[in-house]
Design an enzyme around this catalytic site. Structure first.
Site, PDB file in Angstrom:
ATOM      1  CG  ASP A 292     -14.945 -66.867  28.635  1.00 60.91           C
ATOM      2  OD1 ASP A 292     -15.565 -67.531  29.441  1.00 60.91           O
ATOM      3  OD2 ASP A 292     -15.760 -65.926  27.674  1.00 60.91           O
TER       4      ASP A 292
HETATM    5  C1  NOJ Z   1     -17.804 -68.841  28.285  1.00 58.30           C
HETATM    6  C2  NOJ Z   1     -18.579 -67.645  28.006  1.00 58.30           C
HETATM    7  O1  NOJ Z   1     -18.031 -66.649  26.936  1.00 58.30           O
HETATM    8  C3  NOJ Z   1     -18.723 -66.621  29.304  1.00 58.30           C
HETATM    9  O2  NOJ Z   1     -19.401 -65.641  28.885  1.00 58.30           O
HETATM   10  C4  NOJ Z   1     -19.161 -67.705  30.385  1.00 58.30           C
HETATM   11  O3  NOJ Z   1     -19.304 -66.938  31.439  1.00 58.30           O
HETATM   12  C5  NOJ Z   1     -18.238 -68.665  30.640  1.00 58.30           C
HETATM   13  N1  NOJ Z   1     -18.178 -69.594  29.301  1.00 58.30           N
HETATM   14  C6  NOJ Z   1     -18.844 -69.781  31.709  1.00 58.30           C
HETATM   15  O4  NOJ Z   1     -19.993 -70.346  31.560  1.00 58.30           O
END
Ligand code: NOJ
Length: 736
Positions: A292
């Site tokens: 993530d």
């Molecule tokens: C953080 C989020 O937790 C995740 O779900 C998302 O895909 C990414 N950022 C990218 O935006």
């Protein structure tokens, strides 16, 4: 050394080379041997730095979905082959320009463009929790399909969806992105969304790769606080949180994303038990795993890695791609040279990433998804809008109706009260950055379009949600035939990092409903929000209450369709709605305790306001003559539940018939009831039909704490009904 000894040595080395090097595992991540061959060939030409470049992903600045790094050298880095993927770059022309830079790198490996395509793209669909309320897998799949068609035309190869994290805690703001609290249903929704995004062919130019996230157990943060630690036993994980992730892997999802949280005391981005042993090992997942945003670097504040170097080492086998932490690009090559990470680990990650690039066809045509003409023609079409409206009306859950609805079409005027009723931005919901705001139809607009005299009053300010000019709202109500008032939270009050300590809608908003009720006009309350909320007083003062979530582009039209009875509501809650915030976390499938009658609080009982699976129709349905196909089974056998459903009301409609199972005595503690099958059945008024719901063999087994799925002899109660709190016993089946 004598010549004969020398010859022996040479032969031995050659034999070793043939046996071990010649047989070194070749990348084998595609079902297409030709792709595996191409990946191996390309890998053999790459320097260590180029390989690590493929494992590196940065964000563009079109949308900000994480802590943005201000980097002006991105294009130069792409040209040097230091990046494998970008997120948050959108549009046929924009993605084309970045792809051109990638083609200038030594090996010309094209970039992957990822984006959070969560509920629609330019045409916005209901938030995923709302879609899940439909219990309509075909409609959910279609929503993902429409999003894929629009997004793929705008250069997007890959969505970071579906989010399949089971959550029982409405304080956690990201419940809006998931399918609710049930593992069985969550697994079905996960598979439907993947099918919609990926279609049958990743190479088609109108499909996009999906990504199961967040692996794992991200939906169970302590105290409902986003990013917080997760403390869960393996038994709990296997049985109640794991099924949707596993279903995603089995449905052929292209990628997985690690979660921010720790699991079993190790941050997920470096958790080998989860990723190496379970996902890539036991499940044989062949795609790649992206971290993530920044989560590899976040192992430092977790106190699990000392610095970026240590974080890169600890994530190397568990995160194939580093989203924005820059640990890999800065430190991974050093770690390989120092012997801390084997190059074979890097090769494995890169092979997985390259395989997907070959599979979607961007080596053959790097620009196949950047097509301005397709982007213009396939976006916001009548077809995508119709699909969004259909999905939206199927997502509305009717919670109360004292014969107030459906509205008589002969009414002349309607008081539309509440700023949320006229907010295009909010109707779109959170996680809908690419969505087109202008074309969103609000409730106010939808009533106007139907030719009614609309007396609109804000009621409260959109900024503060505090009352403004309530007298104007009361006057509007007095001058109208009916009142439609929206209360709730703003769209941006649920989603990432939007945890809440209080789920009750403010007293001020609920008082507004009370004051409107005093006018004596029929009051219909629309509850808008991305999570279960609490609104007892508003309910008591309303003739009808509907949970309308955030419904997307066609919100207003869909709401009018339901209010006027053009569509008979059929949705059911995919999450329990608590009565008090202090009951959180709460779910219908809690495990049994030794003192069931004492499970209460000193200041309230433990019952929810609305149970999982609850939702009203304008019609009434009766389930009759239910019986099971057998009274005895063996492990590995399923059961069929036959029943007759009668539409005993005056209008056509649909009912979600639900079947729950209780494993009465087992070697581990188990829940009172678990959903194991359902059917959504459409019937004309007065019509009845006989149907069967098949319970798979797995409905009668469970995971041990070691992760083995087993069947145990004993009795199983099978229940049927139209809500988890409105069930009758069909039969008790014995496993011999
Ligand atoms: C953080 C989020 O937790 C995740 O779900 C998302 O895909 C990414 N950022 C990218 O935006």
């Amino acid at each position: 050394m004598k010549p004969i000894q020398n010859l022996f040595r040479i032969c031995a080395v050659a034999l070793f080379a043939v046996l071990f090097v010649g047989c070194a595992p070749k990348p084998n991540y595609s079902d297409n041997p030709e792709i595996n061959r191409k990946v191996a060939e390309l890998l053999s030409k790459m320097t260590l730095e180029e390989k690590i470049g493929q494992m590196n992903q940065y964000s563009g600045n079109e949308f900000t979905t994480g802590p943005q790094t201000d980097d002006t050298t991105v294009i130069k880095q792409i040209e040097k082959g230091q990046l494998g993927s970008m997120l948050n770059i959108v549009g046929a022309e924009k993605t084309r320009s970045y792809q051109e830079a990638a083609l200038k790198s030594r090996l010309g490996i094209p970039l992957l463009f990822g984006l959070d395509v969560i509920h629609g793209f330019r045409t916005t669909f209901p938030i995923p929790l709302g879609e899940a309320a439909s219990f309509d897998l075909a409609a959910i799949e279609n929503g993902a399909r429409c999003a894929a068609v629009e997004a793929s035309a705008a250069g997007v190869h890959w969505t970071f969806a579906p989010m399949v994290d089971i959550s029982r805690d409405a304080r956690w703001g990201r419940v809006m992105e998931g399918a609710g609290e049930d593992p069985y249903y969550g697994a079905l929704v996960a598979a439907a969304r993947i099918k919609g995004f990926q279609g049958n062919d990743l190479e088609a130019d109108n499909t996009i790769m999906a990504c199961i996230k967040h692996f794992a157990a991200y939906g169970a943060p302590t105290a409902g606080i986003d990013y917080n630690t997760v403390d869960m036993s393996w038994g709990e994980f296997y049985n109640y949180y794991m099924p949707p992730y596993k279903a995603g892997a089995e449905a052929g999802v292209a990628t997985f994303m690690n979660a921010f949280n720790d699991f079993n005391n190790v941050p997920c981005s470096g958790n080998t038990e989860l990723v190496v042993d379970l996902l890539k090992g036991k499940w044989g997942f062949k795609g790649f795993v992206v971290s993530d945003w920044g989560s590899i670097g976040e192992m430092i504040p977790h106190g699990y890695a000392a610095d970026k170097y240590d974080a890169a080492v600890k994530a190397s086998s568990t995160s194939d791609m580093d989203m924005e932490s820059r640990c890999y690009i800065e430190e991974l090559a050093n770690a390989v040279r120092d012997g801390k990470v084997k190059e074979s680990v890097i090769d494995d990650a890169v092979a997985r990433i390259l395989t997907k690039k070959f599979e979607i066809g961007i080596f053959d045509d790097p620009f196949k998804y950047c097509n301005k003409e397709r982007e213009d023609n396939l976006t916001l079409t009548a077809q995508t809008k119709n699909s969004a409206r259909d999905m939206a009306k199927r997502s509305i859950v009717m919670l109360k109706n004292d014969n107030t609805l459906p509205l008589n079409k002969n009414i002349k005027s309607v008081a539309v009260i509440g700023a949320l009723n006229d907010s295009k931005f909010d109707m779109k919901g959170n996680w809908a950055w690419p969505g087109d705001v202008e074309s969103v139809v609000t409730v106010r607009k939808a009533f106007e379009d139907r030719g009614y005299k609309v007396n609109y009053a804000e009621g409260y300010s959109l900024e503060t949600l505090k009352p403004t000019n309530v007298n104007e709202a009361i006057a509007a109500a007095r001058n109208s035939d009916v009142v439609v008032v929206a209360i709730g939270e703003r769209a941006m009050h649920s989603g990432e990092a939007y945890s809440k300590v209080e789920l009750t809608i403010s007293d001020e908003q609920q008082n507004l409903v009370a004051q409107l009720a005093k006018t004596g006009k029929p009051v219909i309350t629309l509850v808008m929000g991305g999570r279960p909320l609490i609104f007892k007083e508003a309910t008591e003062n309303s003739g009808a209450v509907a949970m309308t979530w955030w419904l997307g582009s066609e919100a207003g039209n869909a709401i009018c369709d339901v209010l006027f009875g053009d569509y008979n509501p059929s949705a059911k809650l995919p999450m329990t709605f608590p009565k008090r915030t202090g009951q959180s976390p709460i779910c219908y499938n809690a495990k049994r305790s030794g003192r069931p009658s004492m499970l209460h609080y000193i200041d309230d009982d433990a019952k929810p306001a609305y149970a999982f699976g609850y939702g009203l129709s304008y019609s009434t349905f009766e389930i009759k003559d239910s019986k099971t196909s057998t009274q005895t089974i063996k492990g590995g056998e399923g059961v069929e539940v036959a029943f007759t459903l009668l539409n005993s009301g005056k209008v056509d409609g649909e009912e979600v018939v639900q079947v729950y199972v209780c494993d009465k005595v087992s070697s581990v503690t188990r829940p009172w009831k678990e959903l194991k099958g359902y059917a959504k059945i459409e019937l004309k008024a007065g019509q009845s039909s006989s149907s069967t719901i098949k319970l798979a063999p797995e409905a009668f087994g469970f995971y041990t704490n070691d992760g083995d799925f087993i069947y145990e002899k004993g009795e199983f109660d099978i229940f049927i009904g139209n809500s988890s709190d409105n069930l009758i016993l069909v039969s008790t089946v014995t496993m011999k």
